[in-house]
Design an enzyme around this catalytic site. Structure first.
Site, PDB file in Angstrom:
ATOM      1  N   ASN A 173       0.864  -1.182   0.000  1.00  0.00           N
ATOM      2  CA  ASN A 173       0.000   0.000   0.000  1.00  0.00           C
ATOM      3  C   ASN A 173       0.902   1.234   0.000  1.00  0.00           C
ATOM      4  O   ASN A 173       2.113   1.118   0.184  1.00  0.00           O
ATOM      5  CB  ASN A 173      -0.946  -0.045   1.215  1.00  0.00           C
ATOM      6  CG  ASN A 173      -0.157  -0.061   2.518  1.00  0.00           C
ATOM      7  OD1 ASN A 173       0.494   0.903   2.866  1.00  0.00           O
ATOM      8  ND2 ASN A 173      -0.195  -1.190   3.214  1.00  0.00           N
ATOM      9  N   PHE A 221      -4.366   3.182  14.647  1.00  0.00           N
ATOM     10  CA  PHE A 221      -4.744   4.125  13.590  1.00  0.00           C
ATOM     11  C   PHE A 221      -5.768   3.421  12.711  1.00  0.00           C
ATOM     12  O   PHE A 221      -5.755   2.189  12.610  1.00  0.00           O
ATOM     13  CB  PHE A 221      -3.520   4.501  12.745  1.00  0.00           C
ATOM     14  CG  PHE A 221      -2.755   5.683  13.268  1.00  0.00           C
ATOM     15  CD1 PHE A 221      -1.990   5.574  14.421  1.00  0.00           C
ATOM     16  CD2 PHE A 221      -2.796   6.903  12.603  1.00  0.00           C
ATOM     17  CE1 PHE A 221      -1.277   6.664  14.904  1.00  0.00           C
ATOM     18  CE2 PHE A 221      -2.085   8.003  13.083  1.00  0.00           C
ATOM     19  CZ  PHE A 221      -1.327   7.881  14.228  1.00  0.00           C
ATOM     20  N   LYS A 257     -10.555  -3.993  18.996  1.00  0.00           N
ATOM     21  CA  LYS A 257      -9.140  -4.275  19.299  1.00  0.00           C
ATOM     22  C   LYS A 257      -8.755  -3.879  20.728  1.00  0.00           C
ATOM     23  O   LYS A 257      -7.586  -3.909  21.081  1.00  0.00           O
ATOM     24  CB  LYS A 257      -8.245  -3.585  18.260  1.00  0.00           C
ATOM     25  CG  LYS A 257      -8.594  -4.002  16.824  1.00  0.00           C
ATOM     26  CD  LYS A 257      -7.582  -3.565  15.795  1.00  0.00           C
ATOM     27  CE  LYS A 257      -8.095  -3.864  14.391  1.00  0.00           C
ATOM     28  NZ  LYS A 257      -7.046  -4.027  13.388  1.00  0.00           N
TER      29      LYS A 257
HETATM   30  O1  PMT Z   1       2.809   6.207   6.416  1.00  0.00           O
HETATM   31  P1  PMT Z   1       2.128   7.472   5.933  1.00  0.00           P
HETATM   32  O2  PMT Z   1       2.300   7.687   4.458  1.00  0.00           O
HETATM   33  O3  PMT Z   1       2.522   8.662   6.739  1.00  0.00           O
HETATM   34  O4  PMT Z   1       0.566   7.270   6.146  1.00  0.00           O
HETATM   35  C1  PMT Z   1       0.066   7.160   7.429  1.00  0.00           C
HETATM   36  C2  PMT Z   1      -1.079   6.119   7.515  1.00  0.00           C
HETATM   37  C3  PMT Z   1      -2.243   6.588   6.655  1.00  0.00           C
HETATM   38  C4  PMT Z   1      -0.599   4.755   7.020  1.00  0.00           C
HETATM   39  C5  PMT Z   1      -1.454   6.016   9.032  1.00  0.00           C
HETATM   40  O5  PMT Z   1      -1.807   7.293   9.506  1.00  0.00           O
HETATM   41  C6  PMT Z   1      -2.633   5.088   9.248  1.00  0.00           C
HETATM   42  O6  PMT Z   1      -3.777   5.473   9.178  1.00  0.00           O
HETATM   43  N1  PMT Z   1      -2.324   3.802   9.539  1.00  0.00           N
HETATM   44  C7  PMT Z   1      -3.316   2.753   9.721  1.00  0.00           C
HETATM   45  C8  PMT Z   1      -3.657   2.137   8.402  1.00  0.00           C
HETATM   46  C9  PMT Z   1      -4.895   1.252   8.420  1.00  0.00           C
HETATM   47  O7  PMT Z   1      -5.791   1.419   7.703  1.00  0.00           O
HETATM   48  O8  PMT Z   1      -4.949   0.377   9.296  1.00  0.00           O
HETATM   49  P2  PMT Z   1      -6.218  -0.679   9.441  1.00  0.00           P
HETATM   50  O9  PMT Z   1      -7.511   0.014   9.509  1.00  0.00           O
HETATM   51  O10 PMT Z   1      -6.013  -1.734   8.421  1.00  0.00           O
HETATM   52  O11 PMT Z   1      -5.861  -1.244  10.825  1.00  0.00           O
HETATM   53  C10 PMT Z   1      -6.250  -0.651  12.042  1.00  0.00           C
HETATM   54  C11 PMT Z   1      -5.143  -0.808  13.034  1.00  0.00           C
HETATM   55  O12 PMT Z   1      -4.790  -2.194  13.186  1.00  0.00           O
HETATM   56  C12 PMT Z   1      -3.854  -0.112  12.659  1.00  0.00           C
HETATM   57  O13 PMT Z   1      -3.295   0.465  13.812  1.00  0.00           O
HETATM   58  C13 PMT Z   1      -2.980  -1.220  12.102  1.00  0.00           C
HETATM   59  O14 PMT Z   1      -1.589  -0.958  12.327  1.00  0.00           O
HETATM   60  C14 PMT Z   1      -3.446  -2.432  12.886  1.00  0.00           C
HETATM   61  N2  PMT Z   1      -3.368  -3.712  12.126  1.00  0.00           N
HETATM   62  C15 PMT Z   1      -4.083  -3.887  11.001  1.00  0.00           C
HETATM   63  C16 PMT Z   1      -4.027  -5.096  10.331  1.00  0.00           C
HETATM   64  C17 PMT Z   1      -3.223  -6.121  10.838  1.00  0.00           C
HETATM   65  N3  PMT Z   1      -3.131  -7.288  10.226  1.00  0.00           N
HETATM   66  N4  PMT Z   1      -2.521  -5.920  11.967  1.00  0.00           N
HETATM   67  C18 PMT Z   1      -2.598  -4.745  12.618  1.00  0.00           C
HETATM   68  O15 PMT Z   1      -1.935  -4.561  13.647  1.00  0.00           O
END
Ligand code: PMT
Length: 411
Positions: free
Chosen positions: A221, A334, A352
């Site tokens: 991504n 996030f 979570k």
């Molecule tokens: O890196 P940049 O270009 O500065 O951009 C920043 C960002 C947009 C990546 C950041 O601000 C952000 O939003 N990160 C979270 C991305 C996301 O959509 O995460 P998610 O909704 O898939 O997951 C939610 C949370 O669970 C996150 O904290 C993620 O780290 C965690 N997660 C998700 C999936 C997974 N398999 N394991 C996890 O730990």
């Protein structure tokens, strides 16, 4: 070499401040010219005080042209007829001081309280924070007396930036090289930043993961790592012991942060678990791939078919697993969302078991992936929602840390 860039924090810390650069006689004196320019760029009022020996390496005129101010190199009235006692006046008005390069001679004088030229006399009159940047031949640097003086100066409350190692101008290889001006600036800001996170152990994740399809292709991504790295850097500046687990990025490593580079979600999971136990604040800004290809190929897949079906399997949800084991830790996630930011982020907060989730709006160019600014919502466990204005990622990082400290304080 990693060279941290200019951040909002640097601008806020230095804008309008009276900074004095003290230059001693060393081959690295030329680096102070760039340092002066960087400080000016950040809005600081910069004055230069130098030893007569420093003038043999870089003339005062260079510093005067760039600072727009007369340089002080003498204890006595200058040629311009100005009879004011500059070194004392400047010492009293300085908000902070950098001595770069700091020679063995200057360190010895300062450790012994000797005041026999403009810089050493000025230094004894300074009450503001001082960053000393030793630079000299390796054998000189390692000499018992220099090391002893550095110890004394550290105990006296001076900030000391260790020299870099490498080949020196004298041909000897080892410690003694003055760090690059960007590094000096970064550590200078760190000296000036209040240490309200001292003693905290912070674990941050950042960047994307890459899930191999074959040796030349992967699923990923557009995460640049900027958001997570800004958090790691801000926490370190504020005195925390920081571990950063990051997917691939092109960013320069934050100084004094233990940075662990990973590629895949499984590698990230392993690194995070390894550091989870001893962390008391965990912030997961990484964009982890939810799925990975089943059986990635060891050889490059040939494009001999019009269609290809890729079978994916779910990656572990690292944050969800942490949430089940969080104990007294503060756990922050996030959520990057293109729609229904609040609703979707709040759902993830509950699923979570988080203390706080940062809902991150994706779509506008000034927010989310790869942008330097961000638009976010802080959503708390008690359903409170905070919507800061659009800010730089550095500023959001600092605000987030403020909020986390508030959560910690409220128990
Ligand atoms: O890196 P940049 O270009 O500065 O951009 C920043 C960002 C947009 C990546 C950041 O601000 C952000 O939003 N990160 C979270 C991305 C996301 O959509 O995460 P998610 O909704 O898939 O997951 C939610 C949370 O669970 C996150 O904290 C993620 O780290 C965690 N997660 C998700 C999936 C997974 N398999 N394991 C996890 O730990």
């Amino acid at each position: 070499m990693h060279q941290p860039g200019i951040t909002q924090l640097m601008k806020t810390t230095l804008s309008g401040k009276n900074i004095v650069i003290g230059v001693c006689g060393g081959i690295a004196a030329y680096k102070s010219v760039t340092l002066l320019r960087l400080l000016k760029k950040l809005g600081a009022h910069v004055r230069v005080i130098m030893t007569l020996n420093a003038g043999a390496f870089v003339g005062p005129l260079t510093f005067e042209a760039l600072s727009g101010l007369k340089v002080c190199s003498s204890l006595f009235a200058n040629d311009d007829g100005d009879a004011s006692i500059k070194h004392i006046e400047w010492a009293q008005s300085a908000d902070a001081v950098i001595i770069a390069p700091a020679t063995a001679n200057m360190l010895a004088k300062l450790a012994a309280g000797i005041a026999d030229d403009a810089v050493s006399t000025f230094l004894l009159a300074v009450t503001a924070p001082v960053l000393l940047c030793p630079s000299m031949n390796t054998h000189m640097f390692e000499h018992r007396s220099v090391q002893r003086n550095l110890k004394i100066l550290k105990t006296d409350g001076y900030h000391i930036l260790a020299p870099d190692s490498g080949e020196l101008a004298c041909g000897v290889a080892g410690p003694g090289r003055l760090p690059e001006p960007e590094i000096i600036l970064d550590r200078f800001i760190a000296c000036l930043t209040p240490k309200d996170m001292f003693g905290r152990k912070v674990l941050v994740t950042a960047g994307p993961t890459q899930e191999a399809i074959d040796p030349v292709r992967f699923i990923s991504n557009p995460s640049s790592g900027k958001m997570g790295w800004a958090i790691a850097r801000a926490a370190e500046m504020r005195g925390a012991d920081v571990t950063l687990v990051s997917g691939p990025t092109s960013l320069s490593e934050p100084l004094n942060v233990k940075t662990i580079r990973v590629n895949t979600a499984l590698e990230m999971q392993q690194a995070v678990w390894h550091h989870f136990e001893k962390s008391d604040i965990i912030i997961k800004a990484a964009a982890v791939s939810d799925y990975r290809p089943v059986n990635p190929k060891h050889r490059k897949i040939k494009k001999d078919r019009d269609e290809m079906i890729l079978t994916l399997q779910k990656n572990p949800d690292i944050l969800k697993e942490l949430g089940k084991n969080k104990g007294e830790r503060i756990l922050v996630g996030f959520a990057a969302e293109t729609e229904e930011l609040q609703k979707n982020a709040a759902m993830k907060l509950a699923q979570k078991n988080l203390d706080l989730i940062v809902g991150n709006l994706i779509g506008p160019a000034d927010s989310g992936f790869n942008a330097d600014t961000n638009r976010v919502k802080f959503i708390y466990k008690d359903d409170t929602i905070e919507t800061p204005p659009k800010m730089s990622k550095d500023a959001i990082a600092d605000l987030l840390l403020d909020r986390i400290l508030r959560l910690k304080a409220s128990g």
